[in-house]
Design a protein around this motif. Structure first.
Motif, PDB file in Angstrom:
ATOM      1  N   ALA A 143       0.823  -1.215   0.000  1.00 37.77           N
ATOM      2  CA  ALA A 143       0.000   0.000   0.000  1.00 37.77           C
ATOM      3  C   ALA A 143       0.847   1.250   0.000  1.00 37.77           C
ATOM      4  CB  ALA A 143      -0.934  -0.004   1.213  1.00 37.77           C
ATOM      5  N   GLY A 144       2.074   1.163   0.535  1.00 32.94           N
ATOM      6  CA  GLY A 144       2.968   2.318   0.545  1.00 32.94           C
ATOM      7  C   GLY A 144       3.995   2.309  -0.564  1.00 32.94           C
ATOM      8  N   SER A 145       3.884   1.330  -1.468  1.00 35.69           N
ATOM      9  CA  SER A 145       4.859   1.253  -2.561  1.00 35.69           C
ATOM     10  C   SER A 145       4.742   2.489  -3.450  1.00 35.69           C
ATOM     11  CB  SER A 145       4.614  -0.008  -3.384  1.00 35.69           C
ATOM     12  OG  SER A 145       3.317   0.023  -3.966  1.00 35.69           O
ATOM     13  N   GLY A 146       5.883   2.941  -3.921  1.00 33.43           N
ATOM     14  CA  GLY A 146       5.909   4.154  -4.717  1.00 33.43           C
ATOM     15  C   GLY A 146       6.241   5.378  -3.903  1.00 33.43           C
ATOM     16  N   TYR A 147       6.153   5.272  -2.571  1.00 29.51           N
ATOM     17  CA  TYR A 147       6.542   6.398  -1.722  1.00 29.51           C
ATOM     18  C   TYR A 147       8.060   6.393  -1.611  1.00 29.51           C
ATOM     19  CZ  TYR A 147       6.578   9.662   2.179  1.00 29.51           C
ATOM     20  OH  TYR A 147       6.806  10.758   2.983  1.00 29.51           O
ATOM     21  N   PRO A 148       8.732   7.499  -1.924  1.00 32.94           N
ATOM     22  CA  PRO A 148      10.201   7.478  -2.018  1.00 32.94           C
ATOM     23  C   PRO A 148      10.911   7.163  -0.714  1.00 32.94           C
ATOM     24  CG  PRO A 148       9.349   9.732  -2.162  1.00 32.94           C
ATOM     25  CD  PRO A 148       8.165   8.827  -2.242  1.00 32.94           C
ATOM     26  N   ASP A 149      10.342   7.547   0.430  1.00 33.00           N
ATOM     27  CA  ASP A 149      11.012   7.350   1.720  1.00 33.00           C
ATOM     28  C   ASP A 149      10.424   6.190   2.504  1.00 33.00           C
ATOM     29  OD1 ASP A 149      12.778   9.481   1.310  1.00 33.00           O
ATOM     30  OD2 ASP A 149      11.301  10.929   2.044  1.00 33.00           O
ATOM     31  N   LEU A 150       9.840   5.211   1.821  1.00 32.03           N
ATOM     32  CA  LEU A 150       9.280   4.042   2.496  1.00 32.03           C
ATOM     33  C   LEU A 150      10.417   3.106   2.911  1.00 32.03           C
ATOM     34  CD1 LEU A 150       6.715   2.376   3.287  1.00 32.03           C
ATOM     35  CD2 LEU A 150       6.954   1.223   1.076  1.00 32.03           C
ATOM     36  N   LEU A 151      10.427   2.737   4.173  1.00 33.78           N
ATOM     37  CA  LEU A 151      11.440   1.819   4.683  1.00 33.78           C
ATOM     38  C   LEU A 151      11.136   0.407   4.192  1.00 33.78           C
ATOM     39  CD1 LEU A 151      13.876   1.500   6.712  1.00 33.78           C
ATOM     40  CD2 LEU A 151      12.157   0.722   8.353  1.00 33.78           C
ATOM     41  N   PRO A 152      12.057  -0.255   3.471  1.00 35.79           N
ATOM     42  CA  PRO A 152      11.779  -1.600   2.962  1.00 35.79           C
ATOM     43  C   PRO A 152      11.863  -2.645   4.074  1.00 35.79           C
ATOM     44  CG  PRO A 152      14.005  -0.940   2.365  1.00 35.79           C
ATOM     45  CD  PRO A 152      13.375   0.260   3.028  1.00 35.79           C
ATOM     46  N   ILE A 153      10.968  -3.617   4.005  1.00 37.79           N
ATOM     47  CA  ILE A 153      10.968  -4.751   4.931  1.00 37.79           C
ATOM     48  C   ILE A 153      10.972  -6.024   4.093  1.00 37.79           C
ATOM     49  CG2 ILE A 153       9.756  -5.954   6.775  1.00 37.79           C
ATOM     50  CD1 ILE A 153       8.486  -3.342   7.591  1.00 37.79           C
ATOM     51  N   GLU A 154      11.913  -6.892   4.364  1.00 41.07           N
ATOM     52  CA  GLU A 154      12.029  -8.144   3.610  1.00 41.07           C
ATOM     53  C   GLU A 154      11.547  -9.299   4.479  1.00 41.07           C
ATOM     54  OE1 GLU A 154      15.431 -10.962   1.483  1.00 41.07           O
ATOM     55  OE2 GLU A 154      15.941  -8.981   2.253  1.00 41.07           O
ATOM     56  N   ALA A 183      10.497  13.863  10.206  1.00 44.28           N
ATOM     57  CA  ALA A 183       9.902  12.519  10.193  1.00 44.28           C
ATOM     58  C   ALA A 183       8.387  12.582  10.369  1.00 44.28           C
ATOM     59  CB  ALA A 183      10.528  11.666  11.292  1.00 44.28           C
ATOM     60  N   GLN A 184       7.902  13.548  11.141  1.00 43.99           N
ATOM     61  CA  GLN A 184       6.456  13.690  11.304  1.00 43.99           C
ATOM     62  C   GLN A 184       5.783  14.031   9.978  1.00 43.99           C
ATOM     63  OE1 GLN A 184       5.353  16.332  14.532  1.00 43.99           O
ATOM     64  NE2 GLN A 184       6.946  15.505  15.887  1.00 43.99           N
ATOM     65  N   ILE A 185       6.398  14.887   9.200  1.00 46.05           N
ATOM     66  CA  ILE A 185       5.841  15.233   7.890  1.00 46.05           C
ATOM     67  C   ILE A 185       5.859  14.017   6.962  1.00 46.05           C
ATOM     68  CG2 ILE A 185       6.181  16.645   5.831  1.00 46.05           C
ATOM     69  CD1 ILE A 185       7.226  18.867   7.616  1.00 46.05           C
ATOM     70  N   GLN A 186       6.963  13.284   6.968  1.00 46.94           N
ATOM     71  CA  GLN A 186       7.076  12.112   6.099  1.00 46.94           C
ATOM     72  C   GLN A 186       6.052  11.045   6.481  1.00 46.94           C
ATOM     73  OE1 GLN A 186       8.910  12.086   3.377  1.00 46.94           O
ATOM     74  NE2 GLN A 186       9.566  14.159   3.924  1.00 46.94           N
ATOM     75  N   LEU A 187       5.847  10.851   7.790  1.00 48.36           N
ATOM     76  CA  LEU A 187       4.868   9.842   8.226  1.00 48.36           C
ATOM     77  C   LEU A 187       3.453  10.263   7.837  1.00 48.36           C
ATOM     78  CD1 LEU A 187       4.669   7.163   9.855  1.00 48.36           C
ATOM     79  CD2 LEU A 187       4.065   8.574  11.830  1.00 48.36           C
ATOM     80  N   SER A 188       3.131  11.534   7.963  1.00 46.90           N
ATOM     81  CA  SER A 188       1.804  12.024   7.582  1.00 46.90           C
ATOM     82  C   SER A 188       1.577  11.881   6.089  1.00 46.90           C
ATOM     83  CB  SER A 188       1.645  13.488   8.006  1.00 46.90           C
ATOM     84  OG  SER A 188       1.816  13.642   9.396  1.00 46.90           O
ATOM     85  N   ALA A 209       8.998   2.392  12.402  1.00 44.83           N
ATOM     86  CA  ALA A 209      10.339   1.885  12.124  1.00 44.83           C
ATOM     87  C   ALA A 209      11.062   2.898  11.259  1.00 44.83           C
ATOM     88  CB  ALA A 209      10.271   0.529  11.429  1.00 44.83           C
ATOM     89  N   CYS A 210      12.216   3.375  11.721  1.00 41.01           N
ATOM     90  CA  CYS A 210      12.956   4.429  11.023  1.00 41.01           C
ATOM     91  C   CYS A 210      14.394   3.977  10.788  1.00 41.01           C
ATOM     92  CB  CYS A 210      12.968   5.727  11.827  1.00 41.01           C
ATOM     93  SG  CYS A 210      11.337   6.359  12.265  1.00 41.01           S
ATOM     94  N   SER A 211      14.923   4.388   9.652  1.00 40.19           N
ATOM     95  CA  SER A 211      16.332   4.192   9.340  1.00 40.19           C
ATOM     96  C   SER A 211      16.755   5.334   8.432  1.00 40.19           C
ATOM     97  CB  SER A 211      16.572   2.838   8.659  1.00 40.19           C
ATOM     98  OG  SER A 211      17.938   2.686   8.316  1.00 40.19           O
ATOM     99  N   GLY A 212      17.451   6.318   8.989  1.00 37.80           N
ATOM    100  CA  GLY A 212      17.807   7.501   8.225  1.00 37.80           C
ATOM    101  C   GLY A 212      16.564   8.311   7.891  1.00 37.80           C
ATOM    102  N   GLU A 213      16.362   8.579   6.609  1.00 39.46           N
ATOM    103  CA  GLU A 213      15.194   9.319   6.149  1.00 39.46           C
ATOM    104  C   GLU A 213      14.009   8.415   5.842  1.00 39.46           C
ATOM    105  OE1 GLU A 213      14.971  12.571   6.134  1.00 39.46           O
ATOM    106  OE2 GLU A 213      17.033  12.792   6.834  1.00 39.46           O
TER     107      GLU A 213
END
Length: 353
Positions: A143-154, A183-188, A209-213
């Motif tokens: 659902a979040g695919s395509g968002y540039p700052d989405l943290l990948p989970i394998e 980070a608040q803006i990115q999460l929103s 879950a955060c890692s960098g940006e």
């Protein structure tokens, strides 16, 4: 008969447990009021439950199944998320049929609670089978695919089983509820993309879950499809303060409230201005007219036949009138004269022929 007795005893035991936890009115509805009365009698002398008691129970070390049951029984209240990543215990398996029967009875008693029953069954399956939970993680990530700052989970599927969950996060990933302004803006923006863009209603998420940006929702589940009506409700809720009335609307406002608690510095009305200015409609996939005309020339044209004409309801209004139908000419052959005439004719045929 014996199974019904055992289930009744379990419900009484659950009512006592909830009463001692300061929740005497959780089961105070028909047809389980008898269990509530017995549980209240043998439980603690608490006449009214409070939001603080609900919060304490959801944050206690009670088994996840009971927390799921309470969260679905009290779906109109904003409660903490239930961690579906933990392994179920024997106590969870003991209470599972009891919780299922309680929610099923409540759904039959009130149709408004049917979504809560379905949600409980779905989240219970994810608790008991970690492969289903891993599939839910993939659905949230999709659902979040395509968002540039989405943290990948394998997901390490070969290592996953019914009782084992294996996921790989990027290096230096941290799990937190304290976010800086960026980070608040990115999460929103990620929440907006998932809800308005991919029509995914997130719920049950507890941390980020955060890692960098990069970041993503952790321990999140998708409550259901965000329909056009639900999106329009969110627009009215943010602009006019419209109160929720359905299960989906309550879950939406609870998810939004949790987002606001994590992102207090973000002005959602300004950040989501583009999404909130649109009017959403359910789009029906209608084929183009050229395609339908070409299909008429094939063997599938029978499925495109014009619908049969229906009788105009105005032509049947005479059937609503109260009158003696025996006087109608259409029922003339059912009179007594005709009946006795037929009887005499049959008698003559049998006697003389």
């Amino acid at each position: 008969m014996r199974n019904n007795i055992f289930q009744s005893l379990k419900i009484v035991r659950l009512a006592i447990l909830l009463a001692r936890a300061g929740l005497p009115q959780i089961l105070d509805y028909l047809p389980l009021r008898w269990g509530w009365i017995i549980g209240k009698f043998f439980g603690a002398r608490v006449t009214r439950q409070s939001d603080a008691a609900l919060l304490r129970f959801m944050q206690s070390d009670a088994c996840p199944i009971l927390k799921l049951l309470v969260s679905e029984l009290c779906w109109r209240q904003d409660l903490p998320a239930v961690d579906l990543r933990q392994s179920p215990t024997d106590e969870d398996f003991f209470w599972s049929p009891v919780a299922r029967s309680i929610l099923s009875l409540r759904a039959k008693h009130s149709a408004d609670n049917l979504p809560a029953y379905k949600s409980f069954m779905r989240r219970q399956d994810m608790l008991f089978d970690k492969r289903l939970y891993a599939a839910e993680v993939e659905a949230v990530q999709a659902a979040g695919s395509g968002y540039p700052d989405l943290l990948p989970i394998e997901i390490d599927w070969p290592a996953c089983s019914q009782t084992e969950l294996s996921m790989h996060f990027p290096p230096a990933t941290k799990f937190t509820t304290k976010l800086d302004s960026s980070a608040q803006i990115q999460l929103s923006l990620l929440w907006e993309k998932m809800f308005f863009g991919d029509s995914a209603l997130l719920s049950n998420w507890s941390e980020v879950a955060c890692s960098g940006e990069q970041l993503t929702f952790c321990n999140a589940t998708i409550s259901g499809h965000a329909s056009a009506g639900l999106k329009n409700f969110l627009v009215r809720h943010l602009h006019k303060g419209t109160s929720p009335s359905t299960y989906e609307q309550y879950r939406l406002t609870q998810s939004l409230a949790h987002l606001r608690r994590l992102c207090p510095q973000v002005d959602l009305l300004r950040l989501w201005q583009s999404s909130l200015s649109a009017r959403y409609q359910d789009s029906a996939a209608t084929p183009p007219s050229q395609y339908l005309q070409a299909l008429q020339q094939t063997d599938y044209r029978a499925g495109l036949a014009e619908p049969l004409p229906l009788t105009d309801p105005q032509d049947l209004t005479h059937l609503l009138k109260s009158r003696d139908l025996s006087r109608d000419k259409r029922f003339a052959n059912s009179s007594l004269v005709v009946f006795w005439g037929v009887v005499i004719l049959i008698y003559i045929l049998l006697k003389y022929f």
